[in-house]
Design an enzyme around this catalytic site. Structure first.
Site, PDB file in Angstrom:
ATOM      1  N   LYS A   1       4.008   9.454  -5.925  1.00 47.36           N
ATOM      2  CA  LYS A   1       3.373   8.888  -7.138  1.00 47.36           C
ATOM      3  C   LYS A   1       1.890   9.206  -7.221  1.00 47.36           C
ATOM      4  CE  LYS A   1       5.315   6.581  -4.855  1.00 47.36           C
ATOM      5  NZ  LYS A   1       6.264   5.894  -4.026  1.00 47.36           N
TER       6      LYS A   1
ATOM      7  N   GLY B   1      11.436   3.891  -7.495  1.00 46.10           N
ATOM      8  CA  GLY B   1      12.360   4.292  -6.419  1.00 46.10           C
ATOM      9  C   GLY B   1      13.666   4.829  -6.978  1.00 46.10           C
TER      10      GLY B   1
ATOM     11  N   LYS C   1       2.020   4.506 -10.703  1.00 46.22           N
ATOM     12  CA  LYS C   1       3.302   4.496 -11.412  1.00 46.22           C
ATOM     13  C   LYS C   1       3.082   4.247 -12.909  1.00 46.22           C
ATOM     14  CE  LYS C   1       5.639   3.001  -7.215  1.00 46.22           C
ATOM     15  NZ  LYS C   1       5.985   1.844  -6.370  1.00 46.22           N
TER      16      LYS C   1
HETATM   17  N1  HSE Z   1       4.900   0.338  -1.549  1.00 41.98           N
HETATM   18  C1  HSE Z   1       5.699   0.465  -2.716  1.00 41.98           C
HETATM   19  C2  HSE Z   1       6.258  -0.882  -3.118  1.00 41.98           C
HETATM   20  C3  HSE Z   1       6.828   1.431  -2.585  1.00 41.98           C
HETATM   21  O1  HSE Z   1       6.008  -1.881  -2.445  1.00 41.98           O
HETATM   22  O2  HSE Z   1       6.943  -0.955  -4.113  1.00 41.98           O
HETATM   23  C4  HSE Z   1       6.370   2.833  -2.677  1.00 41.98           C
HETATM   24  O3  HSE Z   1       5.770   3.084  -3.917  1.00 41.98           O
END
Ligand code: HSE
Length: 429
Positions: free
Chosen positions: A107, A136, A207
């Site tokens: 990302k 995801g 994101k």
């Molecule tokens: N660390 C991120 C989360 C996942 O907690 O959603 C990877 O982008």
């Protein structure tokens, strides 16, 4: 009949990389049945070739030399799971220049360098796909760029960070403070040892700008967007929000008014009746309003090896089934220049919790300060007092962000205001 074998090169053999290896092994039959192709991991490159990842690899597959993939003419598709925008940027650019398609879950790389990498892919007649970079395993970019493409997307709201959603959910469920739940999340492996990227909203911001490009076709500079993390959300805020009929979520908020786009990430009071209010724990969700589709929500696992490898292999198969030419498939021309709406042009209702001196005239002072900046109050409740100090919880009507920022500055300077503990946006419509 001759077998159709598609050779893949994988950069980054961490948790997600091992998940990709597992998926390719466990679902080899499904993949071959559906696509007529066998996916073969020809090479995996990682600086660590020693650690046991719990998956078996044929002799000679794992290497520490990037050239084993980049200079290997048998490999036409590269999967990048290194993360970050340093080495990964160089490797992805090299792979594209060598005429290899790239699939990435990165990302930060796409948020910061997506436009240049998409352009580079086009110049080299290949594609770069990144479904796994947002949410995801949840398919969200592909639908936006595919079957939803005929819609005008007006607004997107996303819970796109599982770590912070877990922390907020657990605070609300257990009544424990942020620090306690963060430690628990670290012990459970949901939060990193250095949690900054998640709790300060960086991950969600990456994101959010990728979502903006897919939803609106607009390029947004990630360093310019409003970004607030969840570290200032207290247990008291959780309780008061609930009394008022809200829950608190870290939201990515994206709106396109035609002339400008508004993209931001911040914690927010969300009515308990909103579809996103029931997205709890590490789950992610993206809620959007499109014309003519109306409201639509995508929910699922936003991180972890299983979910992420599902999206990564989905992109690999998209390359096989929808055409690998630069003109084929989705994800092209999604990075047009755009104007980011200035924060001062945006309006929101606000929730505030402040501690003031408990004496006559204080409400008039606070109300006067807000009123002079056109900040209109919807409700004020005095929650606690020890005789000397009182805690006030206030909700405003929708107010201009610029005026609210000035009001908060001026409130701090009032003699009767001891502390402004929290100021959170309220999402009502
Ligand atoms: N660390 C991120 C989360 C996942 O907690 O959603 C990877 O982008």
């Amino acid at each position: 009949m001759k077998e159709n074998i598609v050779n893949l090169g994988l950069f980054g053999f961490g948790t997600i990389g091992a998940g990709v290896v597992r998926l390719l092994d466990a679902n080899a039959d499904v993949i071959e049945e559906k696509t007529g192709s066998k996916l073969a991991l020809k090479k995996i490159v990682d600086i660590d070739t020693e650690t046991d990842r719990g998956v078996e690899l044929p002799e000679g597959v794992l290497s520490a030399d990037a050239a084993d993939i980049i200079d290997n003419d048998d490999i036409g598709i590269v999967i990048e799971l290194i993360g970050g925008a340093g080495v990964a940027r160089e490797i992805v650019a090299n792979a594209l220049q060598k005429g290899k398609h790239v699939v990435t879950a990165n990302k930060e790389l796409i948020a910061k360098h997506g436009p240049e990498l998409v352009r580079l892919a086009g110049q080299n007649g290949v594609r770069i796909l990144f479904e796994a970079s947002v949410g995801g395993g949840i398919p969200v970019l592909t639908p936006l760029l595919g079957c939803l493409r005929g819609n005008r997307i007006n607004r997107v709201l996303g819970i796109v960070n599982g770590t912070t959603n877990y922390i907020l959910t657990q605070m609300e469920a257990t009544g424990a403070d942020f620090d306690v739940i963060l430690k628990e999340a670290q012990e459970l492996g949901y939060a990193e040892a250095d949690p900054t990227n998640d709790i300060e909203g960086f991950d969600a911001a990456y994101k959010a700008v990728i979502l903006a490009s897919a939803a609106f076709g607009k390029k947004v500079d990630v360093s310019s967007i409003m970004r607030e993390g969840i570290t200032k959300v207290g247990m008291a805020d959780m309780e008061y929000a609930r009394e008022l009929g809200y829950t608190i979520k870290l939201l990515a908020v994206l709106e396109d008014n035609g002339a400008a786009v508004d993209v931001r990430v911040h914690p927010c009071l969300l009515p308990c009746s909103h579809p996103l209010a029931s997205i709890n724990g590490v789950l992610n969700a993206v809620y959007l309003e499109g014309d003519p589709i109306g409201p639509l929500m995508f929910v699922g696992q936003g991180a972890g090896p299983s979910a992420t490898s599902s999206a990564v292999i989905g992109d690999v198969l998209e390359l096989l089934t929808s055409g690998t030419s630069a003109a084929g498939g989705t994800a092209w021309n999604i990075f047009a220049d755009s104007e980011l709406a200035p924060v001062t042009s945006v309006s929101n209702a606000f929730y505030m919790r402040l501690t003031v001196s408990d004496m006559p005239g204080v409400l008039a002072d606070v109300g006067g300060c807000l009123g002079r900046l056109d900040v209109s109050l919807a409700s004020v409740v005095q929650k606690k007092t020890d005789g000397k100090s009182a805690e006030l919880v206030m909700l405003t009507h929708s107010v201009n962000e610029g005026n609210m920022a000035k009001a908060l500055e001026q409130l701090k300077d009032l003699k009767c205001v001891e502390t402004i503990s929290t100021a959170l946006r309220v999402f009502d419509s």
